[in-house]
Design a protein around this motif. Structure first.
Motif, short mmCIF file in Angstrom:
data_model
loop_
_atom_site.label_atom_id
_atom_site.label_comp_id
_atom_site.label_asym_id
_atom_site.label_seq_id
_atom_site.Cartn_x
_atom_site.Cartn_y
_atom_site.Cartn_z
N THR A 76 0.80 -1.22 0.00
CA THR A 76 0.00 0.00 0.00
C THR A 76 0.84 1.28 0.00
OG1 THR A 76 -0.11 -0.12 2.42
CG2 THR A 76 -1.91 -1.14 1.18
N THR B 142 3.29 4.30 -1.12
CA THR B 142 3.53 4.95 -2.41
C THR B 142 4.92 4.63 -2.94
OG1 THR B 142 3.46 7.07 -3.58
CG2 THR B 142 4.40 7.10 -1.36
N LYS C 258 4.60 1.32 -4.70
CA LYS C 258 3.88 1.45 -5.96
C LYS C 258 4.75 2.10 -7.02
CE LYS C 258 -0.66 1.79 -3.72
NZ LYS C 258 -1.82 2.68 -3.45
#
Length: 744
Positions: free
Chosen positions: A401, A403, A406
């Protein structure tokens, strides 16, 4: 020790006030000074270290922390006019943020390669004017908020950020781990004591000492290199050992009250006896931690001193603040039922009963079987340790989850995994021949196995230093990337510089971690040997036996190996790591083995001291090894197990910290303590001691005469008598085994 305890009891308000002043003063000073941590893994003399020094001198503008803003669209292309316009405006605002020194846009000529082949992913490189450790959190948060603001303006556009400065914004702001750990410890203490006041004191003592130590570590960061995880590591260790040390003293204090001692007498007696064992145990932990200093690595020196400071303050609070607090609560250290029994029937000894006695007898009857079972358990858990891979766990190991995770995944999908950790080649030029050889180097690099792409050559203003970026085909944490570093250093670069004075150094995050890991691995045998030798020497002096230190060293090695096996299975193999919110599988940090060996050896020695000191006392009194082992296990087993449950709860709570390194520490320490308390000290150690018999206590006479004499636990003049007997006579306190027919 007794005189110190009596002073703290007599001047209890002053003792408490002094500790509160220390806590308040240190906290205020830390708040004014602020934090100054540094995760500098560079080791002087290594190739990556020379590359960093050369780069900093020749390209001062590139010395700051580099971060990335990644944007991705599932529809259309990042080259679409709307996307380019809005992201360009966003990058313009980012360039004006405080602390940002440069922004390389994918829409500029120098950033043309920052758009993926399918046109759906692009990234910009953001360079700060300083390293991540020195970047204020406000600047990092401003970068994140400015970059993500474009998501709402452009439908279907996903924006993520990566880099060390961005990672600062993902750190857990609330001290959830500490709160959960302390809450669980409070419940366990209440169940053990049956008294809210008695259960509260170990926690209060630990919080005051650890809070003071935490502020001290913040101040320490201004005078030496201290890693950013050092305060959390200090909290983890301090809360665990602080609550445990106080628990042992409170247990002895309660026994004194039940034997009819007054509150001041019981508190002073507890510190004079068990307090000495606490002092000895704390000293072993500090010696193990300070053993890291022999490695002569600045990064680890700060961690060692910070953790040792925490242990020293927890021990000091246990033998000064705790007796003052015990005198404040009076007889409420006992439960209501115990106080009522004491008032109705007078002083009575507390004999070991129930499961503790039955277990000690069970181990005595079947030492071979139980010893074999314990050995198999430890060996099975230790097997994954043989697959240990030291390396850098990058942001691809962060929780799914985050950033940063990601952004890492988007870059890997669009440009290949190596773009997340490019290698930096820095060359020093002395002649025209060097320049000619350097011009041919990019072509040689492009044909090298494991290289995905090679950036353009960049020369500094004076033309004597060049910079070249090499993107591997594999991720920064991959073994293949480490192999590429070795291939470049051993084969490609020496061949390119043949016949010239060209010197090319391989740097970058992966190379730095590899060099750091090599230094650690090379010095680890010496370090482990020194820690084992010092710990064994202390036990030899305390118990005057060759067998006790040897068994302790063996048990400590077993605890370390098994706990590392669990860490490898969870963090390196990924067994349940995502489920626990710890991110994906990856290598183990190179500094973890050294720190864990220090901490685990120290903590393992604690239980050895508390268990064997009671056995030794009985051995000196009776000369009966079987009785000594049986009585020692039955009288200390329950307290050791309760202390272990508290420590395990505190350590496991730190998995909630959100920090992968701290979670590694928490799981490793919790596993080691669980195995130490429930497999080694209450099963394997007593089983071996029953099998060895009197040989446990053997020491050559010549050595015995030469060794100085020290005592871990001072004789307790009240231990075997009830002072308030009706006739005023001293009533012997019978041992549990004297009332157990099967023990005869």
């Amino acid at each position: 020790m007794a005189a110190l305890a009596r002073w703290c009891v007599t001047h209890r308000l002053l003792a408490v006030l002094l500790w509160l002043l220390a806590l308040g003063g240190a906290s205020a000073a830390a708040g004014v000074m602020g934090t100054s941590y540094s995760n500098d893994y560079e080791v002087p003399g290594t190739e990556s270290g020379r590359a960093t020094q050369l780069l900093g001198a020749a390209f001062p503008g590139l010395g700051g922390d580099s971060n990335t803003i990644v944007w991705h669209t599932e529809r259309g292309s990042v080259r679409d006019t709307g996307v380019e316009l809005r992201t360009g405006e966003m990058l313009g605002r980012v360039a004006k943020l405080p602390g940002v020194s440069s922004v390389v846009s994918p829409y500029a000529a120098e950033g043309a390669e920052q758009i993926s082949a399918d046109g759906r992913t692009a990234y910009a490189r953001i360079t700060f004017d300083r390293q991540a450790d020195d970047i204020p959190h406000s600047q990092a948060r401003a970068l994140v908020s400015t970059a993500t603001s474009v998501e709402g303006a452009q439908k279907g556009l996903e924006v993520e950020l990566g880099g060390s400065a961005v990672a600062l914004t993902e750190a857990a702001s609330a001290h959830t781990a500490e709160i959960v750990g302390v809450a669980v410890a409070a419940v366990v203490l209440f169940l053990v004591f049956g008294s809210f006041a008695a259960g509260l004191l170990p926690i209060a003592t630990a919080l005051v000492s650890v809070g003071t130590a935490y502020a001290g570590i913040v101040l320490l960061g201004h005078v030496m290199t201290v890693a950013d995880f050092a305060p959390m590591l200090g909290l983890l260790i301090g809360l665990g050992v602080g609550i445990d040390y106080a628990l042992f003293i409170v247990v002895r204090h309660r026994k004194g009250l039940q034997r009819g001692l007054t509150v001041p007498e019981a508190a002073a007696n507890a510190v004079a006896t068990t307090g000495r064992a606490v002092l000895f145990a704390g000293a072993t932990v500090c010696i193990a931690l300070l053993g890291m200093l022999i490695l002569r690595l600045g990064f680890l020196n700060g961690v060692a001193i910070a953790a040792s400071l925490t242990v020293v303050l927890t021990v000091a609070a246990s033998v000064t603040l705790l007796p003052a607090l015990l005198s404040c609560i009076g007889t409420r250290a006992l439960s209501r039922r115990q106080r009522a029994r004491l008032a109705a029937h007078g002083p009575q000894p507390e004999r070991p009963t129930g499961f503790a006695v039955r277990w000690s007898l069970f181990v005595e009857r079947r030492p071979k079987l139980l010893g074999a079972v314990a050995t198999v358990v430890m060996l099975v858990l230790a097997l994954p340790t043989f697959a240990l891979h030291l390396g850098t766990s990058d942001q691809g190991n962060n929780p799914a989850t985050a950033t940063t995770r990601k952004a890492y995944d988007r870059l890997a999908e669009g440009f290949g995994p190596g773009v997340n950790g490019p290698l930096t080649l820095v060359a020093h030029l002395d002649s025209a021949a060097d320049r000619l050889a350097l011009d041919q180097l990019p072509d040689a690099l492009r044909t090298t196995e494991g290289v995905a792409s090679v950036g353009p050559l960049v020369l500094n203003g004076s033309g004597n230093t060049a910079l070249l970026t090499v993107v591997p085909e594999s991720s920064p944490q991959s073994r293949h990337t480490s192999d590429l570093v070795d291939r470049l250093r051993d084969d490609v670069l020496p061949a390119a510089a043949t016949g010239t004075s060209l010197a090319v150094y391989v740097g970058g995050v992966t190379a730095s971690y590899d060099d750091f890991a090599d230094i650690i691995v090379g010095k680890l045998p010496l370090f482990v040997g020194v820690v084992i030798a010092l710990g064994s020497l202390l036990l030899l002096l305390a118990f005057r036996s060759v067998g006790i230190p040897l068994k302790a060293a063996l048990m400590n090695v077993a605890a370390v190996a098994s706990s590392f096996g669990v860490v490898v299975a969870i963090f390196q193999w990924g067994w349940g790591s995502e489920l626990l919110g710890l991110g994906s599988a990856g290598p183990i940090e190179p500094f973890l083995p050294v720190i864990m060996v220090s901490v685990l050896f120290g903590l393992s020695m604690d239980y050895q001291v508390f268990l064997v000191s009671r056995m030794y006392e009985e051995w000196l009194e009776t000369g009966d090894n079987a009785r000594a082992v049986r009585v020692g296990l039955s009288e200390t087993g329950r307290v050791i197990n309760s202390a272990a449950v508290i420590m395990i709860s505190v350590f496991l709570a730190f998995v909630l910290s959100g920090d992968r390194v701290i979670a590694m520490f928490g799981i490793a320490l919790a596993t080691a303590v669980a195995l130490d308390a429930f497999v080694l000290r209450t099963l394997l150690v007593p089983a071996l001691m029953h099998l060895l018999g009197g040989a446990n206590w053997w020491l050559p006479r010549a050595v015995d005469r030469w060794l100085p004499r020290i005592s871990i636990e001072a004789p307790d003049s009240h231990e075997n008598e009830a002072p308030d007997s009706p006739e005023g006579a001293k009533i012997p306190v019978p041992r549990e085994d004297e009332h157990t027919p099967s023990a005869r």
